[in-house]
Each structure stands twice: as structure tokens, then as C-alpha cells.
Design a protein around this motif. Structure first.
Motif, PDB file in Angstrom:
ATOM      1  N   ARG A 238      12.959   2.789  17.347  1.00 39.32           N
ATOM      2  CA  ARG A 238      11.782   2.307  18.067  1.00 39.32           C
ATOM      3  C   ARG A 238      10.747   1.758  17.094  1.00 39.32           C
ATOM      4  NH1 ARG A 238       7.169   5.481  21.055  1.00 39.32           N
ATOM      5  NH2 ARG A 238       7.899   7.181  19.759  1.00 39.32           N
ATOM      6  N   THR A 239      10.516   2.477  16.003  1.00 41.01           N
ATOM      7  CA  THR A 239       9.528   2.034  15.020  1.00 41.01           C
ATOM      8  C   THR A 239       9.926   0.708  14.388  1.00 41.01           C
ATOM      9  OG1 THR A 239       8.846   4.304  14.510  1.00 41.01           O
ATOM     10  CG2 THR A 239       8.378   2.621  12.845  1.00 41.01           C
ATOM     11  N   MET A 240      11.221   0.607  13.993  1.00 43.47           N
ATOM     12  CA  MET A 240      11.657  -0.610  13.309  1.00 43.47           C
ATOM     13  C   MET A 240      11.680  -1.802  14.251  1.00 43.47           C
ATOM     14  SD  MET A 240      11.780   0.257  10.264  1.00 43.47           S
ATOM     15  CE  MET A 240      12.306  -1.346   9.681  1.00 43.47           C
ATOM     16  N   ASN A 241      12.019  -1.591  15.520  1.00 46.87           N
ATOM     17  CA  ASN A 241      11.997  -2.706  16.474  1.00 46.87           C
ATOM     18  C   ASN A 241      10.573  -3.220  16.671  1.00 46.87           C
ATOM     19  OD1 ASN A 241      14.754  -2.915  16.987  1.00 46.87           O
ATOM     20  ND2 ASN A 241      14.699  -1.401  18.618  1.00 46.87           N
ATOM     21  N   GLU A 242       9.613  -2.321  16.761  1.00 47.22           N
ATOM     22  CA  GLU A 242       8.220  -2.742  16.877  1.00 47.22           C
ATOM     23  C   GLU A 242       7.779  -3.474  15.607  1.00 47.22           C
ATOM     24  OE1 GLU A 242       5.980   0.766  17.752  1.00 47.22           O
ATOM     25  OE2 GLU A 242       6.986   1.106  19.679  1.00 47.22           O
ATOM     26  N   TYR A 243       8.200  -2.954  14.464  1.00 42.14           N
ATOM     27  CA  TYR A 243       7.851  -3.575  13.180  1.00 42.14           C
ATOM     28  C   TYR A 243       8.458  -4.973  13.075  1.00 42.14           C
ATOM     29  CZ  TYR A 243       8.471  -4.608   8.214  1.00 42.14           C
ATOM     30  OH  TYR A 243       8.522  -5.233   6.991  1.00 42.14           O
ATOM     31  N   PHE A 244       9.773  -5.104  13.341  1.00 37.59           N
ATOM     32  CA  PHE A 244      10.422  -6.412  13.234  1.00 37.59           C
ATOM     33  C   PHE A 244       9.825  -7.420  14.213  1.00 37.59           C
ATOM     34  CE2 PHE A 244      14.366  -4.228  11.432  1.00 37.59           C
ATOM     35  CZ  PHE A 244      14.150  -4.716  10.152  1.00 37.59           C
TER      36      PHE A 244
ATOM     37  N   ASP B 257       7.123 -12.547  14.560  1.00 39.28           N
ATOM     38  CA  ASP B 257       6.088 -13.393  15.164  1.00 39.28           C
ATOM     39  C   ASP B 257       5.248 -14.079  14.098  1.00 39.28           C
ATOM     40  OD1 ASP B 257       6.929 -12.796  17.707  1.00 39.28           O
ATOM     41  OD2 ASP B 257       5.379 -11.288  18.083  1.00 39.28           O
ATOM     42  N   VAL B 258       4.904 -13.344  13.053  1.00 41.12           N
ATOM     43  CA  VAL B 258       4.100 -13.923  11.974  1.00 41.12           C
ATOM     44  C   VAL B 258       4.879 -15.019  11.251  1.00 41.12           C
ATOM     45  CG1 VAL B 258       2.998 -13.458   9.747  1.00 41.12           C
ATOM     46  CG2 VAL B 258       2.714 -11.838  11.633  1.00 41.12           C
ATOM     47  N   ILE B 259       6.132 -14.749  10.914  1.00 38.66           N
ATOM     48  CA  ILE B 259       6.943 -15.713  10.152  1.00 38.66           C
ATOM     49  C   ILE B 259       7.187 -16.976  10.965  1.00 38.66           C
ATOM     50  CG2 ILE B 259       9.231 -16.107   9.151  1.00 38.66           C
ATOM     51  CD1 ILE B 259       9.199 -13.083   8.397  1.00 38.66           C
TER      52      ILE B 259
ATOM     53  N   ALA C 137       4.472 -19.761   3.255  1.00 39.73           N
ATOM     54  CA  ALA C 137       5.138 -18.509   2.910  1.00 39.73           C
ATOM     55  C   ALA C 137       4.118 -17.458   2.473  1.00 39.73           C
ATOM     56  CB  ALA C 137       6.161 -18.749   1.803  1.00 39.73           C
ATOM     57  N   VAL C 138       3.131 -17.869   1.682  1.00 41.80           N
ATOM     58  CA  VAL C 138       2.098 -16.930   1.236  1.00 41.80           C
ATOM     59  C   VAL C 138       1.270 -16.454   2.429  1.00 41.80           C
ATOM     60  CG1 VAL C 138       0.008 -16.697  -0.148  1.00 41.80           C
ATOM     61  CG2 VAL C 138       2.016 -17.859  -1.099  1.00 41.80           C
ATOM     62  N   ARG C 139       0.906 -17.392   3.312  1.00 42.83           N
ATOM     63  CA  ARG C 139       0.140 -16.994   4.506  1.00 42.83           C
ATOM     64  C   ARG C 139       0.942 -16.017   5.357  1.00 42.83           C
ATOM     65  NH1 ARG C 139      -1.822 -22.603   5.403  1.00 42.83           N
ATOM     66  NH2 ARG C 139      -0.206 -22.761   6.999  1.00 42.83           N
ATOM     67  N   ALA C 140       2.259 -16.245   5.440  1.00 42.72           N
ATOM     68  CA  ALA C 140       3.101 -15.334   6.211  1.00 42.72           C
ATOM     69  C   ALA C 140       3.107 -13.948   5.584  1.00 42.72           C
ATOM     70  CB  ALA C 140       4.522 -15.880   6.318  1.00 42.72           C
ATOM     71  N   ALA C 141       3.230 -13.865   4.260  1.00 42.37           N
ATOM     72  CA  ALA C 141       3.235 -12.561   3.587  1.00 42.37           C
ATOM     73  C   ALA C 141       1.930 -11.811   3.837  1.00 42.37           C
ATOM     74  CB  ALA C 141       3.465 -12.756   2.091  1.00 42.37           C
ATOM     75  N   LEU C 142       0.803 -12.519   3.738  1.00 48.54           N
ATOM     76  CA  LEU C 142      -0.487 -11.886   4.003  1.00 48.54           C
ATOM     77  C   LEU C 142      -0.623 -11.510   5.484  1.00 48.54           C
ATOM     78  CD1 LEU C 142      -2.781 -14.206   1.842  1.00 48.54           C
ATOM     79  CD2 LEU C 142      -1.980 -11.901   1.287  1.00 48.54           C
ATOM     80  N   GLY C 143      -0.125 -12.392   6.358  1.00 49.23           N
ATOM     81  CA  GLY C 143      -0.179 -12.099   7.788  1.00 49.23           C
ATOM     82  C   GLY C 143       0.661 -10.888   8.157  1.00 49.23           C
ATOM     83  N   MET C 144       1.778 -10.695   7.458  1.00 46.62           N
ATOM     84  CA  MET C 144       2.610  -9.523   7.707  1.00 46.62           C
ATOM     85  C   MET C 144       1.866  -8.247   7.339  1.00 46.62           C
ATOM     86  SD  MET C 144       6.196 -11.148   6.294  1.00 46.62           S
ATOM     87  CE  MET C 144       7.199  -9.669   6.424  1.00 46.62           C
ATOM     88  N   GLN C 145       1.130  -8.286   6.233  1.00 49.80           N
ATOM     89  CA  GLN C 145       0.333  -7.111   5.846  1.00 49.80           C
ATOM     90  C   GLN C 145      -0.721  -6.803   6.902  1.00 49.80           C
ATOM     91  OE1 GLN C 145       0.874  -5.167   3.287  1.00 49.80           O
ATOM     92  NE2 GLN C 145       1.995  -6.327   1.738  1.00 49.80           N
ATOM     93  N   GLU C 146      -1.371  -7.858   7.409  1.00 54.43           N
ATOM     94  CA  GLU C 146      -2.404  -7.645   8.433  1.00 54.43           C
ATOM     95  C   GLU C 146      -1.797  -7.114   9.726  1.00 54.43           C
ATOM     96  OE1 GLU C 146      -4.191 -11.459   8.782  1.00 54.43           O
ATOM     97  OE2 GLU C 146      -5.132 -11.378   6.797  1.00 54.43           O
TER      98      GLU C 146
ATOM     99  N   ILE D  57       4.728  -1.832   3.281  1.00 59.25           N
ATOM    100  CA  ILE D  57       5.715  -2.862   2.938  1.00 59.25           C
ATOM    101  C   ILE D  57       5.325  -3.554   1.638  1.00 59.25           C
ATOM    102  CG2 ILE D  57       6.370  -3.320   5.321  1.00 59.25           C
ATOM    103  CD1 ILE D  57       4.721  -5.908   5.192  1.00 59.25           C
ATOM    104  N   GLY D  58       6.322  -4.140   1.014  1.00 61.23           N
ATOM    105  CA  GLY D  58       6.113  -5.038  -0.098  1.00 61.23           C
ATOM    106  C   GLY D  58       6.681  -6.393   0.270  1.00 61.23           C
ATOM    107  N   ALA D  59       6.066  -7.461  -0.204  1.00 62.82           N
ATOM    108  CA  ALA D  59       6.543  -8.815   0.107  1.00 62.82           C
ATOM    109  C   ALA D  59       6.449  -9.675  -1.141  1.00 62.82           C
ATOM    110  CB  ALA D  59       5.733  -9.432   1.241  1.00 62.82           C
TER     111      ALA D  59
END
Length: 204
Positions: A100-106, A111-113, A145-154, A173-175
Motif C-alpha cells: 500500500r505504501t509503495m503504490n501510493e509512493y509510485f 505523476d511528477v515525472i 529532469a532536475v525539476r522532476a527530482a526536486l518535485g519528487m522530494q516535495e 529517497i535519493g535521486a
């Protein structure tokens, strides 16, 4: 278009010279139907190739502008992310909670990517491998790609806030992003293929 023109000319000539009217409406409608069916099949092929791994806007651009899907070397930006401490979390929590956690995370990360016109190449365990600048040209693929990495953190920060409030464990996470030349095209065997990128840029 050429066949339609030929039918029109023949019909006119037959009518002008001998008074015969040739019904070219049927062939014209048949040709137009064929063209529409060909476009629909092309869109279906693209959806089958990329599935849910790229945004609808990218699929539309590939259909409209074309791309060397068979393979080419192009400059891309590759984003790789992974969950910190995932193994320990998977050992500590029940499998259904991990799922459940990983599905919510993915869901949040994809969506960000896709929002930055990236292509999801693979889910590798808890990791995500995404590509920017393929299959269509994106002049600012590195910035995307950089915006996506930052957006994933947010996005993860928002998820963690909700999980913590519900008494669930947060994630970290690390990106990493790397830009360079890579082969982009169909990879695999005749029985199973996918569009992807490979090369030293991806490995790095």
C-alpha cells in the motif's frame, strides 16, 4: 490525396467527353476512411509501445512529429531514484502495508515525472528509472529532469506528512540526474520488446 485527384479527373473527363458520370464519391470516402483507420492504428501502436510510461502529450507529439523508434543515439537526461532504508522497512512491516505504501509512493512520483514529460523506463524494486529527451526532443530535458527530482522530494514530503499523521512510517529517497548520449529505441527480443535507453550515461 493523389488517388482522390485521379478519380476526380477521370470522372470529369468521362462526363465532359461522353456524358458519362462516374461515381467517384465511393472511392473518395473509402480512401478517407482508410487514412483515418491508418491514423487510429498508429495511435494504438504508440499507446501499446509506451503504455502508461509517458504522458498523453508526449504520445500525441510522437504521433504528430514522429520519432526514430527503431533506434538512434541522442542526448538524454536520466533520473534514478530509490527509497532509503526500504529493505529494513520491508522486513519490519506486513507485506500488504508495504504494498500500500509503495503504490501510493509510485503514484505520486510517476505523476511528477510525467508532468515534466519524462518517460518511466523501469521500476527496479523500490527504484525508478526515468528518461527525459526521448522519444521526442525536449531542448530543456536536463532542466526538466532536475525539476522532476526536486518535485519528487516535495511530493514525498506531502506523503510523509499524511503518513505520519496516520501513524505510518515516513520514507526518504535519493535521486540522481545524469545527462549525456545514449542509445534510444526498441530493446529486447522479437517476442518481447520495449522502448528504452542504454549506454554509459544510463549506467553512470
Amino acid at each position: 490525396a493523389g488517388l482522390i485527384l485521379v478519380f476526380a479527373v477521370l470522372s470529369y473527363e468521362a462526363y465532359a467527353r461522353g456524358g458519362y458520370w462516374l461515381d467517384f464519391v465511393g472511392p473518395v470516402m473509402g480512401m478517407l476512411g482508410y487514412l483515418q483507420a491508418a491514423r487510429a492504428l498508429e495511435r494504438r501502436r504508440l499507446r501499446r509501445t509506451f503504455g502508461e510510461f509517458v504522458s498523453p502529450e508526449v504520445v500525441a507529439r510522437v504521433s504528430r512529429e514522429g520519432s526514430a523508434l527503431g533506434g538512434e543515439v541522442r542526448e538524454v537526461s536520466v533520473l534514478m531514484s530509490d527509497v532509503r532504508g526500504f529493505t529494513a522497512m520491508a522486513e519490519r512491516l506486513p507485506p500488504d502495508e508495504v504494498s500500500r505504501t509503495m503504490n501510493e509512493y509510485f503514484t505520486a512520483m510517476v505523476d511528477v515525472i510525467l508532468g515534466e514529460h519524462g518517460m518511466i523506463q523501469d521500476f527496479i524494486g523500490d527504484g525508478i528509472l526515468a528518461v527525459f529527451g526521448a522519444p521526442v526532443d525536449e531542448p530543456d530535458h536536463a532542466m526538466r529532469a532536475v525539476r522532476a527530482a526536486l518535485g519528487m522530494q516535495e511530493a514525498l514530503a506531502r506523503l510523509n506528512a499524511g503518513w505520519t499523521a496516520a501513524g505510518r512510517s515516513p520514507l526518504g529517497i535519493g535521486a540522481a540526474v545524469h545527462t549525456g548520449p545514449a542509445f534510444a529505441g526498441y530493446l529486447g527480443s522479437p517476442r518481447k520488446k520495449k522502448y528504452g535507453v542504454l549506454g554509459d550515461t544510463v549506467n553512470t
